[in-house]
Design an enzyme around this catalytic site. Structure first.
Site, mmCIF file in Angstrom:
data_model
loop_
_atom_site.group_PDB
_atom_site.id
_atom_site.type_symbol
_atom_site.label_atom_id
_atom_site.label_comp_id
_atom_site.label_asym_id
_atom_site.label_seq_id
_atom_site.Cartn_x
_atom_site.Cartn_y
_atom_site.Cartn_z
ATOM 1 N N LYS A 30 0.841 -1.210 0.000
ATOM 2 C CA LYS A 30 0.000 0.000 0.000
ATOM 3 C C LYS A 30 0.869 1.249 0.000
ATOM 4 O O LYS A 30 2.057 1.186 0.336
ATOM 5 C CB LYS A 30 -0.910 -0.009 1.237
ATOM 6 C CG LYS A 30 -0.155 0.031 2.562
ATOM 7 C CD LYS A 30 -1.070 -0.233 3.741
ATOM 8 C CE LYS A 30 -0.281 -0.314 5.041
ATOM 9 N NZ LYS A 30 -1.120 -0.750 6.163
ATOM 10 N N ARG A 90 -11.937 -0.250 13.789
ATOM 11 C CA ARG A 90 -11.535 0.476 12.584
ATOM 12 C C ARG A 90 -12.243 -0.060 11.352
ATOM 13 O O ARG A 90 -12.782 0.717 10.568
ATOM 14 C CB ARG A 90 -10.007 0.366 12.419
ATOM 15 C CG ARG A 90 -9.451 1.175 11.288
ATOM 16 C CD ARG A 90 -7.947 1.176 11.239
ATOM 17 N NE ARG A 90 -7.370 -0.074 10.774
ATOM 18 C CZ ARG A 90 -6.115 -0.204 10.334
ATOM 19 N NH1 ARG A 90 -5.307 0.849 10.337
ATOM 20 N NH2 ARG A 90 -5.662 -1.359 9.930
ATOM 21 N N TYR A 121 16.952 30.422 6.775
ATOM 22 C CA TYR A 121 15.915 31.340 7.288
ATOM 23 C C TYR A 121 16.068 31.615 8.782
ATOM 24 O O TYR A 121 16.400 30.715 9.556
ATOM 25 C CB TYR A 121 14.527 30.718 7.084
ATOM 26 C CG TYR A 121 14.101 30.623 5.641
ATOM 27 C CD1 TYR A 121 14.009 31.757 4.846
ATOM 28 C CD2 TYR A 121 13.771 29.391 5.089
ATOM 29 C CE1 TYR A 121 13.604 31.665 3.517
ATOM 30 C CE2 TYR A 121 13.365 29.293 3.767
ATOM 31 C CZ TYR A 121 13.285 30.437 2.981
ATOM 32 O OH TYR A 121 12.885 30.343 1.684
ATOM 33 N N MET A 142 12.444 24.390 1.586
ATOM 34 C CA MET A 142 11.585 23.527 0.773
ATOM 35 C C MET A 142 12.391 22.624 -0.155
ATOM 36 O O MET A 142 12.066 21.454 -0.333
ATOM 37 C CB MET A 142 10.603 24.375 -0.045
ATOM 38 C CG MET A 142 9.518 23.526 -0.694
ATOM 39 S SD MET A 142 8.412 24.434 -1.766
ATOM 40 C CE MET A 142 7.450 25.386 -0.614
HETATM 41 C C1 LIG Z 1 -0.403 -1.770 6.831
HETATM 42 C C2 LIG Z 1 -0.979 -3.089 7.179
HETATM 43 C C3 LIG Z 1 -0.150 -4.209 7.325
HETATM 44 C C4 LIG Z 1 1.366 -4.149 7.253
HETATM 45 O O1 LIG Z 1 1.864 -3.544 8.416
HETATM 46 P P1 LIG Z 1 3.422 -3.440 8.744
HETATM 47 O O2 LIG Z 1 3.433 -2.997 10.139
HETATM 48 O O3 LIG Z 1 4.002 -2.458 7.802
HETATM 49 O O4 LIG Z 1 4.012 -4.793 8.554
HETATM 50 C C5 LIG Z 1 -0.756 -5.443 7.537
HETATM 51 N N1 LIG Z 1 -2.101 -5.546 7.621
HETATM 52 C C6 LIG Z 1 -2.921 -4.479 7.514
HETATM 53 C C7 LIG Z 1 -4.393 -4.668 7.644
HETATM 54 C C8 LIG Z 1 -2.400 -3.215 7.313
HETATM 55 O O5 LIG Z 1 -3.201 -2.164 7.231
#
Ligand SMILES: *Cc1c(COP(=O)(O)O)cnc(C)c1O
Length: 370
Positions: free
Chosen positions: A40, A133, A253, A301
């Site tokens: 992701k 969640r 700055y 930046m």
């Molecule tokens: C992001 C996520 C993971 C992976 O988590 P890590 O801590 O990066 O290994 C696994 N399962 C779900 C549902 C997640 O949202």
């Protein structure tokens, strides 16, 4: 035709794909399960498609993403294995998800019917065992039993709320997960729960899959972890200027840094618009020719200044903001501590303005890059 400058011209991320594979292999051997790499957020900023393709020789079950668009991008990149969208997806996106043959995580009976009506195939039952969640509450599975009988899920999963702490909450959540599965008429055989921190703390997973992200990208899972990943990412940027200052002259700055005597100051082409946080101003270091040079003044930046009085440094040299150069290294943990954020935020904060350069096992140090 537009001409692209080489991606090491200004600032870039080196991604060692061989190290990604070693980390996945190490975790797989430790857990004795198949792996669903979580790619992701563009593999936490490292580039989801190249990373997923690099992991394919390890025969992962499939890949996890956070959005339908991320799943479609993997399909466009040639990924044919299952792709699970872990967070909930609204029904508007079901047709696009079905068309891309994505696997959805569902937790509500009407969504199971809608997913089928949209032409969707496989789905995994998302069970909330304490995160509050996503998914069906562990003690509310009765509400989805009929839908799961009509269209049985391929898998079921939950997510730990404090895997890094390794406290009693994990056992509580696992018991809730077990109860939820027992409430189903025919629970799926494919179960998964562990993220990196949970997987690294426990050999021999009790489930069929582990879902690591951060471990694969080379970040240590903290005290209690039984396996350690190899570093994967390095952030590098060019020195574009070297200045001399004398006593009482300031840098950047607001003149937050003032020279006590004659100093050499290098300008590096990396700033907060690249994900190099303002918090590193007057506190962080970068590596130049294998030596630590302190950041002086405020991070701007697009540029950051270093005190290189004691370090060999010329215009065109590559400075390393994260990762190794020579025998020295700056870890994601070190930077996250300085920025009072997590290594997750730090990696995800690397902006698309940074080019990505994929290496496959080549030991490249900053000094030798062309
Ligand atoms: C992001 C996520 C993971 C992976 O988590 P890590 O801590 O990066 O290994 C696994 N399962 C779900 C549902 C997640 O949202």
């Amino acid at each position: 035709m537009t001409r692209q400058p080489p991606n090491t011209a200004r600032a870039w991320v080196d991604v060692d794909l061989a190290a990604v594979r070693r980390n996945a292999e190490r975790l797989r051997a430790h857990c004795r399960t198949r792996v669903m790499p979580i790619v992701k957020a563009d593999a936490y900023g490292l580039g989801a498609v190249p990373v997923a393709r690099a992991l394919e020789p390890l025969d992962p079950w499939g890949f996890g993403v956070a959005t339908v668009s991320e799943g479609i991008a993997l399909r466009d990149g040639g990924v044919t294995r299952p792709i699970l969208v872990c967070p909930p997806v609204l029904r508007d996106e079901f047709p696009a998800a079905a068309e891309a043959r994505l696997t959805l995580a569902l937790g509500h009976a009407p969504d199971v019917a809608a997913w089928r009506a949209a032409g969707g195939g496989a789905w995994h039952l998302s069970v909330d065992t304490g995160m509050t969640r996503a998914g069906v509450r562990w003690d509310d599975v009765a509400a989805i039993v009929d839908a799961a009988r009509e269209a049985p899920p391929e898998g079921a999963f939950t997510h730990f709320l404090a895997a890094e702490r390794g406290d009693a909450s994990m056992a509580v959540q696992e018991e809730r997960f077990r109860l939820a599965l027992a409430a189903l008429a025919n629970p799926p055989a494919l179960l998964h729960a562990e993220n990196s921190a949970a997987a690294a703390r426990r050999p021999n997973s009790r489930y069929g899959l582990v879902r690591p992200g951060l471990f694969l990208w080379g970040v240590w899972s903290g005290p209690g972890a039984l396996v350690t990943p190899d570093p994967v990412a390095a952030v590098r940027a060019r020195v574009t200027d070297v200045h001399r200052v004398t006593a009482h002259e300031s840098v950047s700055y607001d003149a937050t840094w003032v020279a006590h005597g004659p100093r050499r100051i290098a300008t590096v082409s990396l700033g907060y618009a690249d994900g190099y946080r303002r918090a590193f101003g007057n506190r962080g270091h970068m590596l130049v020719n294998g030596r630590r040079a302190p950041v002086v003044g405020v991070v701007t930046m697009d540029m950051t200044m270093l005190d290189v009085t004691d370090v060999p440094c010329e215009v065109g040299d590559a400075a390393t903001a994260l990762g190794a150069d020579g025998g020295e290294a700056i870890t994601a943990e070190e930077l996250a501590t300085l920025a009072e954020c997590s290594p997750y935020e730090l990696l995800c904060g690397l902006r698309m303005r940074l080019a990505r350069r994929y290496l496959d096992g080549a030991a490249v140090s900053a000094g030798t890059v062309s």
